[in-house]
Enzyme design. Structure first.
Site, PDB file in Angstrom:
ATOM      1  CG  ASN A 178      -1.603   1.364   1.418  1.00 25.68           C
ATOM      2  OD1 ASN A 178      -2.589   1.632   0.748  1.00 25.68           O
ATOM      3  ND2 ASN A 178      -1.095   2.217   2.304  1.00 25.68           N
ATOM      4  CD  GLU A 179      -1.064   6.079   0.311  1.00 22.71           C
ATOM      5  OE1 GLU A 179      -0.372   6.643   1.173  1.00 22.71           O
ATOM      6  OE2 GLU A 179      -2.196   6.470  -0.015  1.00 22.71           O
ATOM      7  CD  GLU A 307      -5.987   4.236   0.956  1.00 26.98           C
ATOM      8  OE1 GLU A 307      -5.795   5.387   1.400  1.00 26.98           O
ATOM      9  OE2 GLU A 307      -5.280   3.265   1.252  1.00 26.98           O
TER      10      GLU A 307
HETATM   11  O1  AHR Z   1      -7.010   6.465   4.553  1.00 22.73           O
HETATM   12  C1  AHR Z   1      -6.008   6.955   5.385  1.00 22.73           C
HETATM   13  C2  AHR Z   1      -4.612   6.739   4.814  1.00 22.73           C
HETATM   14  O2  AHR Z   1      -4.463   7.469   3.641  1.00 22.73           O
HETATM   15  C3  AHR Z   1      -4.281   5.327   4.391  1.00 22.73           C
HETATM   16  O3  AHR Z   1      -3.860   4.549   5.453  1.00 22.73           O
HETATM   17  C4  AHR Z   1      -3.158   5.540   3.430  1.00 22.73           C
HETATM   18  O4  AHR Z   1      -3.078   4.538   2.452  1.00 22.73           O
HETATM   19  C5  AHR Z   1      -3.468   6.898   2.820  1.00 22.73           C
HETATM   20  O5  AHR Z   1      -2.372   7.730   2.801  1.00 22.73           O
END
Ligand code: AHR
Length: 503
Positions: A178-179, A307
């Site tokens: 993730n990211e 997201e």
């Molecule tokens: O949704 C909050 C955060 O935002 C998540 O954990 C991350 O993936 C994004 O930067």
């Protein structure tokens, strides 16, 4: 002057993946603990520790997919901590949601893989798991896939059975980190390409051999266009002795959050600024499509916006990323959905952040009750688009100019889809005054079957509470048939309208 919406019935775009209406739930603040999982707390009705008021609200939306356990949390999550007898599970730090807090949030691991799968069963939704690339290992990821998906006699498959899940969970969607350019390990695109190959190779080893289900792997992308290009180039370069490096991925993800001024105390210009910035989601998709068409032209990789949503300045680590959820936020979500529909041929999933209590949530809770937000109502109103065929839709409307932003704001946003001889049109009037909107259906005739409006007579800064949530639900609205496949509707200021037409 009024606005016109031209629905080109004879120009279908593609099927709207129902997964575009997906959700994201992280171990962050009160999203999982409190909002979904309350365990033995008997102040609210529960089933297996999961609160039923939240589930009942989400069930109404036919949630197609739910991404878990993060977010940043995923890259410090070790799935084996969260399986087996609950009293034996270790309590761990919640590293990512600690900053700025006096008390370090701890995670009891009471809600783990099997509890998450139980939630997905209750919602009849597809699970989407994010694998720990930040401080995990490829074998940890592959073991998780084996635990979830294998139906044989290995120790991990037996362990799942002992933990109460006789049948495999058949998880299709697997995010590889993730990211990874940020909280997920701060990898350069080249470093992530190396990690990606390793993780994807071992996750793939579970696919087919151990699972009846096809697994679909999601690579982390970035809204900075160069990162995606550099990653895709590096993936090819470090695999140039193997054919088809892009066969290792089915999807590439991007995340986009936006804000403009405070959550409720914003002025008119900030209202429009937020709508202008919500258009960045579409730009991110288009940029990622461009990068893919340069490097992976012959592949079938689609985009997941895993997201997205509004992140107001009030949502900070110290309050578990909670913010007021307003009509302004909901109107912006309607426009983002219109943009997704317009790109139905390339977007395979989108997950709003986050399902309960956190950021642009759909459901808010206190210790006794749960209620829907204005954004929930948009998801509900738009439901008939799920799985329908998107139709090319052109909107002829004035634009509100926004200074210092890459986009202005068309006063009307709209999209249309067709399914079972019905055309479903959704539109939002983003003006702060009412607007006459004509819908031209591009067919000889048609009749109105249903029509509804959200947020008539609501202020743009109105936000949901336990006491007023009912006031944000849809009401009927008149749609006038003008003849020859044309219809007119008087859309109230900052409202969202749906019209179902028999065609
Ligand atoms: O949704 C909050 C955060 O935002 C998540 O954990 C991350 O993936 C994004 O930067």
């Amino acid at each position: 002057m009024g606005s016109e919406i031209h629905v080109h019935r004879h120009d279908p775009i593609d099927r709207i993946a129902p997964e575009i209406y997906g959700h994201f739930a992280e171990h962050l603040g009160r999203c999982i603990y409190g909002g979904i999982w309350v365990g033995e707390d008997d102040r609210v009705p529960t089933e297996d520790g999961i609160r039923l008021d939240t589930v009942d609200l989400l069930r109404e939306l036919d949630v197609p997919v739910l991404r878990w356990p993060g977010g940043c949390f995923a890259d410090d999550y070790h799935w084996e901590d969260g399986v087996g007898p609950r009293e034996e599970r270790p309590t761990r730090r919640n590293a990512f949601w600690t900053q700025g807090r006096e008390e370090v949030p701890e995670d009891s691991n009471a809600f783990g893989t099997d509890e998450f799968m139980r939630l997905c069963d209750m919602l009849d939704t597809e699970p989407y798991l994010a694998v720990n690339v930040g401080n995990g290992t490829p074998s940890e990821g592959a073991d998780w896939a084996e635990y979830c998906n294998y139906n044989g006699d290995t120790e991990l498959a037996q362990r799942r059975r002992e933990n109460g899940s006789e049948e495999p969970h058949d998880v299709t969607y697997w995010g590889v980190g993730n990211e990874s350019w940020g909280c997920g390990g701060r990898f350069s695109p080249e470093e992530y390409a190396e990690q990606y190959r390793r993780y994807a190779t071992y996750l793939r080893s579970v696919n087919g051999m151990l699972s009846d289900e096809e697994m679909e792997l999601v690579a982390v992308g970035h809204i900075g266009e160069d990162w995606n290009r550099d990653f895709l180039r590096a993936l090819r370069e470090c695999s140039d002795w193997i054919e088809g490096p892009y066969d290792l991925m089915e999807h590439m993800s991007v995340h986009r959050y936006y804000e403009a001024g405070p959550d409720t105390e914003f002025d008119d210009e900030q209202y429009f600024k937020l709508l202008a910035r919500s258009r960045l989601v579409a730009q991110d998709i288009d940029n990622t499509v461009d990068a893919l068409s340069t490097y992976a032209r012959d592949s079938d990789i689609s985009i997941i916006v895993d997201e997205w949503g509004v992140w107001h300045p009030e949502a900070t680590n110290t309050n578990g990323l909670e913010q007021a959820n307003t009509v302004r936020d909901a109107v912006s979500a309607a426009g983002v959905f219109d943009d997704f529909h317009d790109r139905a041929d390339v977007v395979s999933m989108a997950n709003i952040a986050q399902t309960v209590n956190v950021l642009q949530c759909l459901v808010q809770t206190d210790e006794e009750t749960a209620w829907p937000t204005p954004t929930y109502q948009v998801f509900d109103l738009y439901r008939d688009h799920m799985g329908a065929t998107a139709l090319r839709t052109v909107v002829d409307t004035d634009e509100h100019e926004v200074e210092d932003e890459p986009f202005d704001v068309p006063l009307v946003s709209a999209s249309a889809s067709e399914q079972d001889d019905e055309v479903f049109v959704t539109l939002s009037n983003r003006a702060l005054s009412s607007e006459t909107v004509e819908i031209d259906l591009d067919l000889d005739d048609g009749s109105v079957r249903d029509s509804a409006v959200l947020f008539d007579d609501q202020d743009v800064d109105a936000h949901s509470t336990a006491d007023n949530a009912e006031t944000f639900t849809a009401e009927t609205i008149d749609v006038e048939a003008l003849g020859g496949g044309r219809f007119a509707v008087e859309a109230p200021a900052s409202s969202v309208v749906s019209v179902t037409l028999a065609a």
